[in-house]
Motif scaffolding. Structure first.
Motif, short mmCIF file in Angstrom:
data_model
loop_
_atom_site.label_atom_id
_atom_site.label_comp_id
_atom_site.label_asym_id
_atom_site.label_seq_id
_atom_site.Cartn_x
_atom_site.Cartn_y
_atom_site.Cartn_z
N ASN A 1 0.81 -1.22 0.00
CA ASN A 1 0.00 0.00 0.00
C ASN A 1 0.85 1.28 0.00
OD1 ASN A 1 -2.50 -1.44 0.17
ND2 ASN A 1 -2.03 -1.84 2.31
N GLY A 2 2.16 1.11 -0.01
CA GLY A 2 3.05 2.26 -0.01
C GLY A 2 3.36 2.82 1.36
N LYS A 3 2.94 2.12 2.40
CA LYS A 3 3.20 2.55 3.78
C LYS A 3 4.53 1.96 4.26
CE LYS A 3 -0.89 4.43 4.24
NZ LYS A 3 -1.06 5.84 4.25
N LEU A 4 5.24 2.71 5.10
CA LEU A 4 6.50 2.20 5.62
C LEU A 4 6.27 0.89 6.38
CD1 LEU A 4 8.11 5.45 7.03
CD2 LEU A 4 8.83 4.18 5.01
N THR A 5 7.20 -0.05 6.20
CA THR A 5 7.10 -1.29 6.96
C THR A 5 7.51 -0.99 8.40
OG1 THR A 5 9.34 -1.91 6.29
CG2 THR A 5 7.52 -2.81 4.98
N GLU A 6 7.20 -1.91 9.29
CA GLU A 6 7.42 -1.68 10.71
C GLU A 6 8.86 -1.27 11.03
OE1 GLU A 6 6.89 -4.00 14.97
OE2 GLU A 6 5.94 -4.81 13.18
N MET A 7 9.80 -1.88 10.37
CA MET A 7 11.21 -1.59 10.63
C MET A 7 11.57 -0.12 10.34
SD MET A 7 14.40 -3.46 8.86
CE MET A 7 15.74 -3.93 9.88
N TYR A 8 10.87 0.51 9.41
CA TYR A 8 11.19 1.87 9.00
C TYR A 8 10.23 2.93 9.55
CZ TYR A 8 14.48 -0.38 5.93
OH TYR A 8 15.53 -1.13 5.46
N ARG A 9 9.24 2.50 10.31
CA ARG A 9 8.31 3.46 10.91
C ARG A 9 8.98 4.17 12.08
NH1 ARG A 9 3.91 -0.94 11.27
NH2 ARG A 9 3.39 -1.09 9.06
N PRO A 10 8.65 5.45 12.26
CA PRO A 10 9.19 6.17 13.42
C PRO A 10 8.68 5.53 14.71
CG PRO A 10 8.01 7.67 11.94
CD PRO A 10 7.79 6.28 11.44
N LYS A 11 9.53 5.53 15.71
CA LYS A 11 9.14 5.01 17.02
C LYS A 11 8.16 5.99 17.66
CE LYS A 11 12.28 1.67 17.06
NZ LYS A 11 12.04 0.77 15.99
N THR A 12 7.09 5.46 18.23
CA THR A 12 6.14 6.31 18.93
C THR A 12 6.31 6.13 20.42
OG1 THR A 12 4.45 4.60 18.79
CG2 THR A 12 4.46 6.26 17.05
N LYS A 13 5.98 7.17 21.15
CA LYS A 13 6.13 7.12 22.61
C LYS A 13 4.91 6.58 23.27
CE LYS A 13 9.42 10.84 22.82
NZ LYS A 13 9.80 12.07 23.40
#
Length: 52
Positions: A40-52
């Protein structure tokens, strides 16, 4: 790696980047193949920003 091998590698990477960046579709395909984005063009988990 000797200098000749290094230069060949650089040229091959430059060619691959040029081909991948021909259009939005080929760029997206290259990112999907590398595992950076999903279908879908969304970043995979490895490349997603870390959320707090």
């Amino acid at each position: 790696m000797d200098e000749l091998s290094f230069n060949r590698q650089v040229k091959a990477l430059e060619k691959a980047m040029k081909e991948a960046n021909q259009s939005k579709e080929t760029a997206l395909s290259a990112l999907q193949h590398a595992g950076i984005v999903d279908k879908n063009g969304k970043l995979t988990e490895m490349y997603r920003p870390k959320t707090k």
